[in-house]
Design a protein around this motif. Structure first.
Motif, mmCIF file in Angstrom:
data_model
loop_
_atom_site.group_PDB
_atom_site.id
_atom_site.type_symbol
_atom_site.label_atom_id
_atom_site.label_comp_id
_atom_site.label_asym_id
_atom_site.label_seq_id
_atom_site.Cartn_x
_atom_site.Cartn_y
_atom_site.Cartn_z
ATOM 1 N N VAL A 84 51.208 49.697 -30.459
ATOM 2 C CA VAL A 84 52.257 49.831 -31.472
ATOM 3 C C VAL A 84 51.638 50.132 -32.834
ATOM 4 C CG1 VAL A 84 53.967 48.384 -30.314
ATOM 5 C CG2 VAL A 84 52.287 47.321 -31.841
ATOM 6 N N GLY A 86 52.848 50.961 -37.330
ATOM 7 C CA GLY A 86 53.859 51.104 -38.373
ATOM 8 C C GLY A 86 54.058 52.585 -38.678
ATOM 9 N N GLN A 158 44.054 46.000 -41.867
ATOM 10 C CA GLN A 158 45.135 45.401 -42.671
ATOM 11 C C GLN A 158 46.461 45.663 -41.971
ATOM 12 O OE1 GLN A 158 44.639 48.053 -45.918
ATOM 13 N NE2 GLN A 158 42.807 47.041 -46.707
ATOM 14 N N PHE A 159 47.324 44.652 -41.899
ATOM 15 C CA PHE A 159 48.704 44.861 -41.430
ATOM 16 C C PHE A 159 49.510 45.285 -42.660
ATOM 17 C CE2 PHE A 159 53.033 43.491 -40.271
ATOM 18 C CZ PHE A 159 53.151 44.108 -39.039
ATOM 19 N N ILE A 160 49.993 46.516 -42.655
ATOM 20 C CA ILE A 160 50.623 47.088 -43.855
ATOM 21 C C ILE A 160 52.092 46.685 -43.918
ATOM 22 C CG2 ILE A 160 51.113 49.227 -45.131
ATOM 23 C CD1 ILE A 160 48.096 48.724 -44.821
ATOM 24 N N GLU A 179 47.878 51.739 -38.149
ATOM 25 C CA GLU A 179 47.577 50.662 -37.197
ATOM 26 C C GLU A 179 46.162 50.179 -37.469
ATOM 27 O OE1 GLU A 179 45.150 52.232 -35.797
ATOM 28 O OE2 GLU A 179 45.732 53.484 -34.137
ATOM 29 N N MET A 180 45.574 49.425 -36.537
ATOM 30 C CA MET A 180 44.349 48.710 -36.878
ATOM 31 C C MET A 180 43.169 48.991 -35.938
ATOM 32 S SD MET A 180 46.207 45.128 -38.051
ATOM 33 C CE MET A 180 44.709 44.363 -38.612
ATOM 34 N N GLU A 181 43.317 49.943 -35.015
ATOM 35 C CA GLU A 181 42.230 50.178 -34.053
ATOM 36 C C GLU A 181 41.894 51.648 -33.799
ATOM 37 O OE1 GLU A 181 45.107 48.484 -33.024
ATOM 38 O OE2 GLU A 181 44.371 46.452 -33.477
ATOM 39 N N ASP A 204 57.567 49.166 -36.435
ATOM 40 C CA ASP A 204 58.029 48.784 -37.782
ATOM 41 C C ASP A 204 57.752 49.961 -38.701
ATOM 42 O OD1 ASP A 204 55.110 47.361 -37.290
ATOM 43 O OD2 ASP A 204 55.248 48.334 -39.229
ATOM 44 N N PHE A 214 58.263 44.093 -36.121
ATOM 45 C CA PHE A 214 57.125 44.092 -35.187
ATOM 46 C C PHE A 214 57.355 43.039 -34.095
ATOM 47 C CE2 PHE A 214 53.216 41.906 -34.009
ATOM 48 C CZ PHE A 214 52.411 42.944 -33.560
HETATM 49 N N1 SAH Z 1 50.697 39.020 -34.190
HETATM 50 C C1 SAH Z 1 49.268 39.250 -34.114
HETATM 51 C C2 SAH Z 1 48.776 40.202 -35.193
HETATM 52 C C3 SAH Z 1 49.286 41.600 -34.992
HETATM 53 S S1 SAH Z 1 48.466 42.707 -36.050
HETATM 54 C C4 SAH Z 1 48.546 37.910 -34.296
HETATM 55 O O1 SAH Z 1 49.130 36.985 -34.837
HETATM 56 O O2 SAH Z 1 47.382 37.819 -33.892
HETATM 57 C C5 SAH Z 1 49.372 44.187 -35.698
HETATM 58 C C6 SAH Z 1 48.979 44.981 -34.481
HETATM 59 O O3 SAH Z 1 49.924 46.012 -34.280
HETATM 60 C C7 SAH Z 1 47.633 45.681 -34.598
HETATM 61 O O4 SAH Z 1 47.021 45.782 -33.340
HETATM 62 C C8 SAH Z 1 47.998 47.065 -35.173
HETATM 63 O O5 SAH Z 1 47.263 48.097 -34.568
HETATM 64 C C9 SAH Z 1 49.494 47.251 -34.873
HETATM 65 N N2 SAH Z 1 50.411 47.457 -36.017
HETATM 66 C C10 SAH Z 1 51.762 47.507 -35.877
HETATM 67 N N3 SAH Z 1 52.365 47.671 -37.069
HETATM 68 C C11 SAH Z 1 51.376 47.729 -38.019
HETATM 69 C C12 SAH Z 1 51.383 47.839 -39.441
HETATM 70 N N4 SAH Z 1 52.521 47.903 -40.125
HETATM 71 N N5 SAH Z 1 50.179 47.850 -40.077
HETATM 72 C C13 SAH Z 1 49.027 47.766 -39.388
HETATM 73 N N6 SAH Z 1 48.969 47.624 -38.037
HETATM 74 C C14 SAH Z 1 50.125 47.602 -37.341
#
Ligand code: SAH
Length: 236
Positions: A84, A86, A158-160, A179-181, A204, A214
């Motif tokens: 997933v 954003g 960073q979760f944006i 996303e983060m990966e 999201d 999310f």
């Molecule tokens: N709920 C998890 C954290 C999720 S971090 C915990 O508590 O451990 C979000 C994950 O979804 C990451 O793997 C990233 O790749 C993706 N992702 C989805 N929406 C994102 C956003 N708005 N910004 C950054 N990553 C997002």
């Protein structure tokens, strides 16, 4: 000559960051065998008769990098990431799919030395996705009636959750999703000569509602990921 853990040729590695992104795929693998490579747990087996490897990387670029290397070491000949993200591009909505054309790390910044954002050692910190695998992923998502966008995905640790930050990333990198990966997977695969593709379902829109959106969307993700991977494998 045989390859790595599976002893076969043409092994697709399937990867997601979180358990929910890979749980249904893991359940669907026949004759599963667990191996640990570079400290990463990998399931090998057959999915609809195709040899596959599966790994849950954990969240973030470092985890994704290590897991990509482990999958390559285990004998992957290509890699597909499903998960997933954003949405940050215009018109991108929750439930849409974004298939990456290329990926970049939005938090790589040595601009003070005269380098472009996202560039390190003169090279884009990321990589270009394989067009054949990406076409197959896009077709798989379309077969599930999803709206599919194709474009740049930007990754960072960073979760944006800020419209301003999301807009800045979209503008700076011409990105459709954050996303983060993904860009870490892209960079490692590029270094290793491994074809790869990344599909992200939009959970999201990286704004003030991102955490709630999310949380609701990820409930559906396991089955979507399995369905799109099965579609991809059916074309091979
Ligand atoms: N709920 C998890 C954290 C999720 S971090 C915990 O508590 O451990 C979000 C994950 O979804 C990451 O793997 C990233 O790749 C993706 N992702 C989805 N929406 C994102 C956003 N708005 N910004 C950054 N990553 C997002």
């Amino acid at each position: 000559m045989t390859d790595g853990v599976t002893g076969r040729r043409g092994v697709i590695a399937l990867m997601g960051a979180m358990d929910v992104e890979v749980a249904a795929i893991r359940q669907a693998i026949c004759q599963p065998r667990l191996v640990t490579v570079l400290g990463c747990e990998i399931t090998s087996g057959l999915l609809d008769g195709h040899p596959v490897l599966l790994a849950e990387s954990g969240i973030g670029k470092v985890n994704a990098s290590l897991t990509t290397a482990a999958l390559a070491q285990a004998g992957a000949t290509s890699l597909v990431f499903v998960g997933v993200a954003g949405g940050v591009g215009p018109g991108i909505q929750v439930g849409d799919a974004v298939v990456a054309t290329s990926l970049v790390q939005h938090d790589v910044d040595i601009t003070v030395f005269g380098h472009a954002p996202g560039v390190i050692s003169g090279v884009l910190a990321g990589g270009v996705a394989d067009s054949g695998l990406s076409d197959a992923l896009a077709a798989g998502a379309r077969a599930l009636n999803a709206t599919v966008h194709r474009g740049i995905i930007a990754s960072g640790d960073q979760f944006i959750t800020s419209p301003d930050r999301a807009a800045a990333i979209a503008q700076q990198f011409d990105a459709m999703a954050v996303e983060m990966e993904g860009a870490a997977v892209a960079q490692v695969c590029t270094r290793l000569g491994l074809p790869f593709a990344v599909l992200r379902w939009i959970s999201d829109t990286a704004d003030g509602h991102a955490e709630t959106d999310f949380g609701q969307f990820v409930q559906k993700i396991a089955q979507l990921d399995l369905a799109v991977v099965k579609q991809l494998l059916s074309t091979r």
